[in-house]
Design an enzyme around this catalytic site. Sequence first.
Site, PDB file in Angstrom:
ATOM      1  N   SER A 165     -10.360   5.237  12.144  1.00  0.00           N
ATOM      2  CA  SER A 165     -10.394   5.093  10.684  1.00  0.00           C
ATOM      3  C   SER A 165     -10.333   6.453   9.986  1.00  0.00           C
ATOM      4  CB  SER A 165     -11.678   4.375  10.258  1.00  0.00           C
ATOM      5  OG  SER A 165     -11.772   4.393   8.852  1.00  0.00           O
ATOM      6  N   LYS A 166      -9.486   6.528   8.966  1.00  0.00           N
ATOM      7  CA  LYS A 166      -9.387   7.750   8.175  1.00  0.00           C
ATOM      8  C   LYS A 166     -10.304   7.698   6.954  1.00  0.00           C
ATOM      9  CE  LYS A 166      -4.563   8.860   9.291  1.00  0.00           C
ATOM     10  NZ  LYS A 166      -4.851   9.929  10.254  1.00  0.00           N
TER      11      LYS A 166
ATOM     12  N   TYR B  88       0.865   2.619   8.903  1.00  0.00           N
ATOM     13  CA  TYR B  88       1.217   4.041   8.846  1.00  0.00           C
ATOM     14  C   TYR B  88       0.967   4.647  10.212  1.00  0.00           C
ATOM     15  CZ  TYR B  88      -3.791   4.797   8.777  1.00  0.00           C
ATOM     16  OH  TYR B  88      -5.108   4.771   9.111  1.00  0.00           O
TER      17      TYR B  88
ATOM     18  N   ALA C 221      -3.172  -9.636   5.578  1.00  0.00           N
ATOM     19  CA  ALA C 221      -2.620  -8.447   4.920  1.00  0.00           C
ATOM     20  C   ALA C 221      -1.675  -8.841   3.788  1.00  0.00           C
ATOM     21  CB  ALA C 221      -1.896  -7.571   5.946  1.00  0.00           C
TER      22      ALA C 221
ATOM     23  N   LYS D 277     -12.854  -8.765   7.108  1.00  0.00           N
ATOM     24  CA  LYS D 277     -12.603  -8.932   5.667  1.00  0.00           C
ATOM     25  C   LYS D 277     -12.900 -10.343   5.165  1.00  0.00           C
ATOM     26  CE  LYS D 277      -9.185  -5.263   5.223  1.00  0.00           C
ATOM     27  NZ  LYS D 277      -7.891  -4.859   4.673  1.00  0.00           N
TER      28      LYS D 277
ATOM     29  N   GLY E 220       2.511   3.208   4.904  1.00  0.00           N
ATOM     30  CA  GLY E 220       1.399   2.780   4.059  1.00  0.00           C
ATOM     31  C   GLY E 220       0.251   3.775   3.948  1.00  0.00           C
TER      32      GLY E 220
ATOM     33  N   GLY F   9       5.468 -11.575   6.239  1.00  0.00           N
ATOM     34  CA  GLY F   9       4.163 -11.858   6.841  1.00  0.00           C
ATOM     35  C   GLY F   9       3.394 -12.862   5.999  1.00  0.00           C
ATOM     36  N   ALA F  10       2.485 -13.577   6.648  1.00  0.00           N
ATOM     37  CA  ALA F  10       1.695 -14.569   5.918  1.00  0.00           C
ATOM     38  C   ALA F  10       0.254 -14.580   6.422  1.00  0.00           C
ATOM     39  CB  ALA F  10       2.322 -15.957   6.068  1.00  0.00           C
TER      40      ALA F  10
HETATM   41  P1  ATR Z   1      -3.149  -9.598   9.284  1.00  0.00           P
HETATM   42  O1  ATR Z   1      -4.520  -9.923   8.785  1.00  0.00           O
HETATM   43  O2  ATR Z   1      -2.941  -8.186   9.700  1.00  0.00           O
HETATM   44  O3  ATR Z   1      -2.094 -10.073   8.347  1.00  0.00           O
HETATM   45  P2  ATR Z   1      -2.783 -11.897  10.998  1.00  0.00           P
HETATM   46  O4  ATR Z   1      -3.511 -12.796  10.065  1.00  0.00           O
HETATM   47  O5  ATR Z   1      -2.993 -12.025  12.470  1.00  0.00           O
HETATM   48  O6  ATR Z   1      -3.047 -10.362  10.685  1.00  0.00           O
HETATM   49  O7  ATR Z   1      -1.226 -12.071  10.668  1.00  0.00           O
HETATM   50  C1  ATR Z   1      -0.271 -11.373  11.375  1.00  0.00           C
HETATM   51  C2  ATR Z   1       1.072 -11.571  10.697  1.00  0.00           C
HETATM   52  O8  ATR Z   1       2.050 -10.785  11.368  1.00  0.00           O
HETATM   53  C3  ATR Z   1       1.573 -12.992  10.713  1.00  0.00           C
HETATM   54  O9  ATR Z   1       2.342 -13.228   9.556  1.00  0.00           O
HETATM   55  C4  ATR Z   1       2.449 -12.998  11.973  1.00  0.00           C
HETATM   56  O10 ATR Z   1       3.444 -13.991  12.000  1.00  0.00           O
HETATM   57  P3  ATR Z   1       3.083 -15.474  12.562  1.00  0.00           P
HETATM   58  O11 ATR Z   1       2.343 -16.151  11.455  1.00  0.00           O
HETATM   59  O12 ATR Z   1       4.389 -16.084  12.838  1.00  0.00           O
HETATM   60  O13 ATR Z   1       2.247 -15.267  13.785  1.00  0.00           O
HETATM   61  C5  ATR Z   1       3.083 -11.650  11.832  1.00  0.00           C
HETATM   62  N1  ATR Z   1       3.628 -11.105  13.092  1.00  0.00           N
HETATM   63  C6  ATR Z   1       2.945 -10.643  14.155  1.00  0.00           C
HETATM   64  N2  ATR Z   1       3.788 -10.201  15.101  1.00  0.00           N
HETATM   65  C7  ATR Z   1       5.049 -10.406  14.626  1.00  0.00           C
HETATM   66  C8  ATR Z   1       6.375 -10.156  15.127  1.00  0.00           C
HETATM   67  N3  ATR Z   1       6.562  -9.602  16.323  1.00  0.00           N
HETATM   68  N4  ATR Z   1       7.413 -10.463  14.345  1.00  0.00           N
HETATM   69  C9  ATR Z   1       7.225 -11.014  13.139  1.00  0.00           C
HETATM   70  N5  ATR Z   1       6.020 -11.284  12.596  1.00  0.00           N
HETATM   71  C10 ATR Z   1       4.944 -10.978  13.334  1.00  0.00           C
END
Ligand code: ATR
Length: 270
Positions: free
Chosen positions: A15-16, A217, A131, A66, A239, A127-128
Amino acid sequence: MTDRYAVMGNPIGHSKSPQIHSLFARQTGQDLSYEAMLVPVDEFAAAVSHFCQQGGHGLNVTVPFKQQAWELATQLSERAERAGAVNTLTVNDGVLTGENTDGVGLVRDLTNNHAVSLSGKQILLLGAGGAARGVIAPLIEQSPATMTLANRTVSKAIELADQFSDLDIINGCGFSDLAGGVYDIIINATAAGLSRQVPDLPAGVIKPGTVCYDMMYSQEPTAFMEYAHTQGAGKAVDGLGMLVEQAAESFYIWRGVRPETAEVIKALRA
Ligand code: ATR
């Protein structure tokens, strides 16, 4: 007595945040301490309670806590409520207030540090997970023309977009649905980069004028930045600025003083 702050996470070694907050404190002349605390995964609530009992003033919270912080907070800001996650806790007379400064951090980094305006733009968020969820509302507050949420698991993108459907301009889809689309700004909020992978985007989605932003980052260009460059993106950034900006917002919530972020970003890059 020196006011005490900390970041809790697991892992926490890299952690920074302690470095960032001590630079802020020095710059603004605030008397505070800030440490990194490694918390066992099933002991978050106990660790927060202990920290409060010891007279701690505020906490940052990172992976994987979180969501637990969101549940633990006595009261939540509107932003945190919507994000479903808390990265900043403030202790005040036994009341634990939860905030989420990630989205503000991303928006400030884009608009102030990279001179990328979001208003009227076509934004694509990849992503979903947590984050992505944390930054959706603050991005939409900047009045983009559209906001597309794309995820490898399509159902999760649609479900998350549905939760923000009152904000009108958001829709969820899979990566293959992006073919032929035009996006001004593409933000990578997936965890793919942790294993140096990139989201499997159709060819042509990234164009010379596209700004690509990776919420991750590292010292070296991230996998997504490298990919964006090979696709001809005009601009690809990581980031680190978001990390500093979200910290600055936490610092402001706690201390009422807004630190200068540019010099801190520069110090971390060095
Ligand atoms: P965070 O809290 O960091 O968002 P998370 O809730 O585990 O972590 O979500 C990870 C996200 O990265 C998800 O959107 C995941 O896609 P899936 O819902 O299909 O699992 C995405 N992700 C992880 N590895 C990936 C990859 N190799 N290519 C594309 N999306 C990826």
